[in-house]
Design an enzyme around this catalytic site. Structure first.
Site, PDB file in Angstrom:
ATOM      1  N   TRP A  20      -5.964  25.083 -81.388  1.00 36.50           N
ATOM      2  CA  TRP A  20      -5.288  23.792 -81.205  1.00 36.50           C
ATOM      3  C   TRP A  20      -4.570  23.356 -82.465  1.00 36.50           C
ATOM      4  CZ3 TRP A  20      -4.541  23.225 -76.401  1.00 36.50           C
ATOM      5  CH2 TRP A  20      -5.509  23.631 -75.468  1.00 36.50           C
ATOM      6  N   ASP A  29      -6.976  15.093 -84.433  1.00 40.73           N
ATOM      7  CA  ASP A  29      -7.061  15.361 -83.001  1.00 40.73           C
ATOM      8  C   ASP A  29      -8.547  15.361 -82.647  1.00 40.73           C
ATOM      9  OD1 ASP A  29      -7.183  16.377 -80.448  1.00 40.73           O
ATOM     10  OD2 ASP A  29      -6.055  18.202 -80.863  1.00 40.73           O
ATOM     11  N   LYS A  34     -12.358  14.947 -71.743  1.00 40.06           N
ATOM     12  CA  LYS A  34     -13.667  15.468 -72.163  1.00 40.06           C
ATOM     13  C   LYS A  34     -14.682  14.319 -72.097  1.00 40.06           C
ATOM     14  CE  LYS A  34     -11.015  18.839 -74.125  1.00 40.06           C
ATOM     15  NZ  LYS A  34     -10.761  20.132 -73.534  1.00 40.06           N
TER      16      LYS A  34
END
Lengths: 360, 360
Positions: free
Chosen positions: B102, B171, B195
């Site tokens: 990511w 993030d 999530k």
């Protein structure tokens, strides 16, 4: 449960049977023991939902194989930027038709990216009609229009036919799936879902493969249409529940009889309301020119601001929701998207007649 | 209803009571006679949901008044571009710490916008640990890190403390709301919801007002953080149902006892699984270095690929969902976000023990 007539401009009414189905399987989607929104976007179960939504859109709208259907996020407003970022370069000019606030906003974003030209406008008429007499610039990157103008209540009956090398791009957020459209004449159609397609949170893009090839390769990945085309709109986590609701709405449209039936019903609903306005002897005044009237958003005013306020107040008490005009223009607006029933429109006409009798 | 243990990496399990509440009022939200998703985003009823979600986030995460909470779309992947488009200029350098896929993707998007510098990386260790020894470039626009790496199963225990003029950007898609965090040390936190926060389709951004002032004014409107701050994230239609679900999840977190309770429970869950791995005498191998282990994504392998496949196959039959590792790395992964219960983790440990007994 309270009886309401939902005339919201978007997010808007959804078909009752669709909501009931989603409620029924909300905790246990197809015997998975999970909610749709708990499924991995890489699971078979979710993928079948995703593919179904895409295939039904293609089937219902008769999308040719030369096009891709994409699911994006950010609403039409993010498309306002994505379009020029993909297709406007230093050596071409973006053409815009101004038919209302949304097209103005689309133009404003393109102006941040490159050179723009106003090909036609009805701004001088207060956007009460659809512009005519299109004049393209030299070297046009594309021509952009807004097919239905929710705020001013106008709608394109027919789309302009352009030279073969000029892509037509249409923001159809508020009338996609309400009528048959000649997809082949349009290179890119985009629509936020929250009028005719489903809940807010997903944006549908229908793009010709020819235009797709022209995406600027330095465009941010999440704004590049090729990212979505190459990854079946699964490059990152899509808004899975919104796409699931879209799939249910599309099933409903198909069960109703597809666009032939939907278009006819929408025509009836609009005629019912416009007749009520036109037969009111000036008590209700339609704000759009007759030849530009929208079949999705019926806009009208009453003789005075005080009567308008009283109308909206009494309507609300009777269970009519969302009849206030957009804050930019005031007045009244009945948004009659696909899921708004003929019965709701009849109830509104009856209320309008009674209100006129009591207040003339 | 089938009993499942949902260990999906996202979209992931949601609290059962949250799903039940949403189901119960799905067709009739607070006696409006409408679904939440049929409400106008300009209505009082929706606005109270929107404000509640924002206020609960501020309360639970102890967000100071010097920050704004924003609701955006497009997931973390769109933030990868929005961040450099707002803050990376021709005269500064974006700094990135590489701790997994990511962060690599985030860097790649920034490189399209301007000059970048890798301040630290654990790529040479196969991303099995959190990088140390940060070296900032000259004139850093910001330092970006990924607080939890879902694919490799690593997590920052403590955040680096930077010079006052260097904004830290994190993030936190996969560990926001899982533990207490020192908001004041971070200038911008972003997180896709799918999530710990709710369903996919909404992205939460927490940004310091100081950084907010530095947004590049030519940034596309929908990618400019100021647009959201100035319009209470209602510039255009937000993903209303996702934000509603977020508000219910936040209520649940508060009812559970807030982050103190949640963090303790997550710690217990993770310890249970890591103990099972560490006590397996090498049958299960944790793929992350012990001091970098994630409390959200427990990654491990078995002695052979064949045993891994058998493990995943038998686990699936027993109702364990989502245990396959990410397609980039293979192996196994148990994602144990907030809504995954201690009971589910105990059931998994029991299954792991049995599987080992039967296959050693």
């Amino acid at each position: 449960m309270k009886k309401v007539y939902n005339f919201n401009a978007g997010p808007a009414a959804l078909p009752k049977t669709v909501l009931e189905k989603a409620q029924q399987e909300f905790l246990n989607f197809q015997n998975t023991g999970m909610s749709v929104m708990e499924l991995s976007h890489r699971s078979e179960e979710y993928e079948s939902v995703h593919v179904k939504a895409s295939n039904l859109l293609k089937e219902i709208l008769e999308v040719p194989d030369t096009y891709e259907v994409l699911f994006m996020q950010g609403g039409a407003s993010l498309q306002f930027s994505a379009i020029p970022m993909n297709f406007l370069h230093s050596n071409n000019i973006a053409n815009y038709i101004l038919s209302g606030s949304w097209s103005e906003k689309a133009l404003k974003e393109a102006e941040k990216i490159g050179n723009c030209h106003i090909a036609s406008s009805s701004k001088d008429k207060g956007y009460s009609s659809i512009p005519s007499a299109i004049q393209l610039s030299k070297n046009p990157a594309y021509l952009h229009l807004t097919s239905n103008n929710t705020i001013f209540g106008t709608q394109w009956r027919e789309f302009p036919v352009l030279p073969a090398n000029v892509p037509l791009i249409a923001d159809m957020s508020s009338d996609i799936l309400s009528r048959k459209i000649p997809i082949e004449d349009i290179s890119l159609i985009y629509a936020g879902a929250q009028k005719n397609l489903g809940p807010s949170g997903v944006t549908v893009v229908i793009i010709s493969k020819q235009l797709l090839e022209q995406c600027h390769k330095n465009t941010p990945t999440m704004l590049n249409y090729q990212t979505y085309a190459e990854n079946n709109s699964l490059y990152n986590t899509p808004p899975t529940f919104s796409i699931y609701m879209l799939s249910l709405v599309l099933e409903w449209v198909k069960e109703q009889g597809g666009l032939t039936y939907i278009e006819e019903k929408n025509h009836q609903k609009a005629q019912l309301l416009y007749h009520a306005i036109d037969l009111s002897e000036g008590f209700y005044t339609g704000t759009a020119k007759k030849d530009s009237r929208s079949f999705m958003n019926v806009t009208f005013t009453l003789p005075t601001k005080e009567l308008t306020q009283l109308f909206l107040h009494q309507a609300k008490e009777k269970g009519f929701v969302g009849l206030a005009g957009h804050r930019l223009v005031g007045g009244c607006r009945a948004s009659i998207y696909n899921a708004v029933t003929l019965e709701s429109c009849k109830a509104l006409v009856e209320f309008m007649d009674n209100f006129q009798s009591n207040n003339r």
